[in-house]
Design an enzyme around this catalytic site. Sequence first.
Site, PDB file in Angstrom:
ATOM      1  CG  ASN A 286     -37.515  26.877 -53.450  1.00  0.00           C
ATOM      2  OD1 ASN A 286     -37.203  27.467 -52.297  1.00  0.00           O
ATOM      3  ND2 ASN A 286     -36.346  26.812 -54.352  1.00  0.00           N
TER       4      ASN A 286
ATOM      5  CE  LYS B  60     -36.266  30.022 -56.024  1.00  0.00           C
ATOM      6  NZ  LYS B  60     -35.666  30.200 -57.414  1.00  0.00           N
TER       7      LYS B  60
ATOM      8  CG  HIS C   6     -32.197  26.034 -54.880  1.00  0.00           C
ATOM      9  ND1 HIS C   6     -31.922  27.063 -55.598  1.00  0.00           N
ATOM     10  CD2 HIS C   6     -33.258  25.551 -55.592  1.00  0.00           C
ATOM     11  CE1 HIS C   6     -32.661  27.447 -56.525  1.00  0.00           C
ATOM     12  NE2 HIS C   6     -33.557  26.689 -56.332  1.00  0.00           N
TER      13      HIS C   6
ATOM     14  CD  GLU D 246     -32.099  30.666 -56.262  1.00  0.00           C
ATOM     15  OE1 GLU D 246     -32.965  30.603 -55.098  1.00  0.00           O
ATOM     16  OE2 GLU D 246     -33.047  30.849 -57.447  1.00  0.00           O
TER      17      GLU D 246
ATOM     18  CD  GLU E  37     -34.773  23.649 -58.888  1.00  0.00           C
ATOM     19  OE1 GLU E  37     -36.211  23.895 -59.079  1.00  0.00           O
ATOM     20  OE2 GLU E  37     -33.965  24.213 -58.398  1.00  0.00           O
TER      21      GLU E  37
ATOM     22  N   GLY F   6     -36.205  30.949 -62.879  1.00  0.00           N
ATOM     23  CA  GLY F   6     -36.657  32.500 -62.654  1.00  0.00           C
ATOM     24  C   GLY F   6     -36.594  33.200 -63.896  1.00  0.00           C
TER      25      GLY F   6
ATOM     26  CB  SER G 210     -39.521  28.779 -65.864  1.00  0.00           C
ATOM     27  OG  SER G 210     -38.596  29.702 -65.354  1.00  0.00           O
TER      28      SER G 210
ATOM     29  N   GLY H  51     -41.229  30.590 -58.415  1.00  0.00           N
ATOM     30  CA  GLY H  51     -42.239  31.827 -58.434  1.00  0.00           C
ATOM     31  C   GLY H  51     -43.761  31.250 -58.466  1.00  0.00           C
TER      32      GLY H  51
HETATM   33  P1  PGA Z   1     -38.811  29.218 -60.717  1.00  0.00           P
HETATM   34  O1  PGA Z   1     -37.618  28.246 -59.510  1.00  0.00           O
HETATM   35  O2  PGA Z   1     -39.959  28.156 -60.737  1.00  0.00           O
HETATM   36  O3  PGA Z   1     -39.120  30.284 -60.061  1.00  0.00           O
HETATM   37  O4  PGA Z   1     -38.041  29.007 -62.001  1.00  0.00           O
HETATM   38  C1  PGA Z   1     -37.608  27.083 -59.343  1.00  0.00           C
HETATM   39  C2  PGA Z   1     -36.388  26.847 -58.257  1.00  0.00           C
HETATM   40  O5  PGA Z   1     -35.585  27.372 -58.271  1.00  0.00           O
HETATM   41  O6  PGA Z   1     -36.613  25.931 -57.558  1.00  0.00           O
END
Ligand code: PGA
Length: 260
Positions: free
Chosen positions: A13, A15, A103, A105, A175, A181, A221, A243
Amino acid sequence: MTKSGRRPLMAGNWKMNLNWREAHLLVQQLAARLNEQQLTDVEVVVLPPFVDLRSVQAAVEEGKLKIGYGSQDISQHAKGAYTGEIAGSMLTALGCTYAVMGHSERRQYHSESDEIVNAKVQAALASGLTPIMCVGEGLDIREAGNHVEYTVAQLDGGLKGLTAEQVEKVVVAYEPVWAIGTGKTATPEDAQEVIGALRKRLAELYPGGTADKVRILYGGSVKGSNAAGIMAKPDIDGALVGGAALDAEDFSKIVCFSEN
Ligand code: PGA
């Protein structure tokens, strides 16, 4: 194939990162690090911003790469006066095979409710896209010990009205918001606790083997260094990676988790 025939899926992803040129390059860099066998054992998918999809399609077609791609969101509507929205049919026309919805976010910044997530799952299925439906609890819910019931309720809401046949096509991504993140990965045991509960709930809702077919990913993460431990858990079929998916070297290590 592992775990009852469920092929592992590693989805990146991206983002709101990378322009179309950078996206083209990252797909090429990723493909250069993975061989035919690795891309057969594990399904690899990237989820770029909408405006990068055309160049990702070009990179995949030019190189005949065994890398899939999809969108980070999808409109619940098929077409019409919905300024700023992107319909499923537009995504399949670009060769997308996946669409993410729910998601954290988008739930947080765009008020995406379980009802909207459910409509988006249905829109994706109607367009022939595989939905990646995200669920996950915030820190307050985790600290209160309500994470299992909270995520199970999100699962129920997101899948409302779907037939068993449709649910078999859905990918669920767990998640925990507090692990996204932040560098705080849930332990493999934390992830298995919730993902096991989600699979159990699927078995209750859809008796007859559906739960064994649905792929459930962990996200939050995930890195090359922790992917193997997470993938060792019986109900975890892959990862939704933020990330680390922006780094071809680290994402390819995640894909090759079984070699670490
Ligand atoms: P992250 O994000 O690996 O940076 O923690 C995961 C996601 O939001 O899909």
